[in-house]
Write a protein that holds these residues in place. Structure first.
Motif, PDB file in Angstrom:
ATOM      1  N   VAL A  56       0.761  -1.170  -0.110  1.00 20.09           N
ATOM      2  CA  VAL A  56       0.079  -0.227  -0.027  1.00 20.09           C
ATOM      3  C   VAL A  56       0.769   1.198   0.071  1.00 20.09           C
ATOM      4  O   VAL A  56       1.663   1.247   0.894  1.00 20.09           O
ATOM      5  N   LYS A  57       0.747   2.174  -0.945  1.00 20.42           N
ATOM      6  CA  LYS A  57       1.735   3.240  -1.056  1.00 20.42           C
ATOM      7  C   LYS A  57       1.162   4.600  -0.540  1.00 20.42           C
ATOM      8  O   LYS A  57       1.848   5.526  -0.181  1.00 20.42           O
ATOM      9  N   ASP A  58      -0.126   4.815  -0.747  1.00 20.06           N
ATOM     10  CA  ASP A  58      -0.653   6.155  -0.202  1.00 20.06           C
ATOM     11  C   ASP A  58      -1.900   5.941   0.511  1.00 20.06           C
ATOM     12  O   ASP A  58      -2.539   4.675   0.724  1.00 20.06           O
ATOM     13  N   ASP A  59      -2.695   6.983   0.908  1.00 16.17           N
ATOM     14  CA  ASP A  59      -3.771   7.061   1.551  1.00 16.17           C
ATOM     15  C   ASP A  59      -5.197   6.488   0.943  1.00 16.17           C
ATOM     16  O   ASP A  59      -5.910   5.927   1.191  1.00 16.17           O
ATOM     17  N   GLU A  61      -4.961   3.893  -1.420  1.00 14.35           N
ATOM     18  CA  GLU A  61      -4.831   2.480  -1.578  1.00 14.35           C
ATOM     19  C   GLU A  61      -5.034   1.856  -0.175  1.00 14.35           C
ATOM     20  O   GLU A  61      -5.749   0.987  -0.005  1.00 14.35           O
ATOM     21  N   ARG A  62      -4.881   2.740   1.062  1.00 12.72           N
ATOM     22  CA  ARG A  62      -5.004   2.285   2.249  1.00 12.72           C
ATOM     23  C   ARG A  62      -6.646   2.193   2.308  1.00 12.72           C
ATOM     24  O   ARG A  62      -7.113   1.249   3.034  1.00 12.72           O
ATOM     25  N   GLU A  63      -7.307   3.259   1.859  1.00 13.40           N
ATOM     26  CA  GLU A  63      -8.814   3.231   2.072  1.00 13.40           C
ATOM     27  C   GLU A  63      -9.272   2.074   1.247  1.00 13.40           C
ATOM     28  O   GLU A  63     -10.262   1.467   1.631  1.00 13.40           O
ATOM     29  N   MET A  65      -7.899  -0.915   0.560  1.00 14.88           N
ATOM     30  CA  MET A  65      -7.517  -2.022   1.160  1.00 14.88           C
ATOM     31  C   MET A  65      -8.519  -2.263   2.546  1.00 14.88           C
ATOM     32  O   MET A  65      -8.708  -3.064   2.817  1.00 14.88           O
ATOM     33  N   SER A  66      -8.729  -1.137   3.290  1.00 20.38           N
ATOM     34  CA  SER A  66      -9.677  -1.234   4.501  1.00 20.38           C
ATOM     35  C   SER A  66     -10.889  -1.508   4.206  1.00 20.38           C
ATOM     36  O   SER A  66     -11.862  -2.302   4.545  1.00 20.38           O
TER      37      SER A  66
END
Length: 77
Positions: A56-59, A61-63, A65-66
């Motif tokens: 996960v590289k940034d916010d 992508e984090r969102e 994957m969440s």
């Protein structure tokens, strides 16, 4: 809502796959909608992303994957 067994999905996916790119929010939502409508392919895509997308590289992508993890907990036992 349809619930899928993790063990049954795992037999189809397997464990020896390479890292995959993080999907888009639209792809995740579409897979979730397919899964709750009874399409096993949607559940397979969600579990596959959960297991094989880990860089996960940034916010954004984090969102994404969440959301994948949340949807997996909704449709997979």
């Amino acid at each position: 809502m349809m619930k899928y067994k993790s063990s049954e999905l795992s037999r189809i996916i397997g464990f020896h796959r390479k890292h995959q790119r993080i999907p888009s929010l639209e792809q995740v939502e579409a897979a979730f909608n397919d899964a709750i409508a009874g399409d096993i392919d949607g559940a397979l895509r969600l579990l596959d992303w959960k297991r094989h997308c880990f860089y996960v590289k940034d916010d954004y992508e984090r969102e994404v994957m969440s959301m994948v993890f949340a949807f997996c907990s909704d449709v997979i036992e």
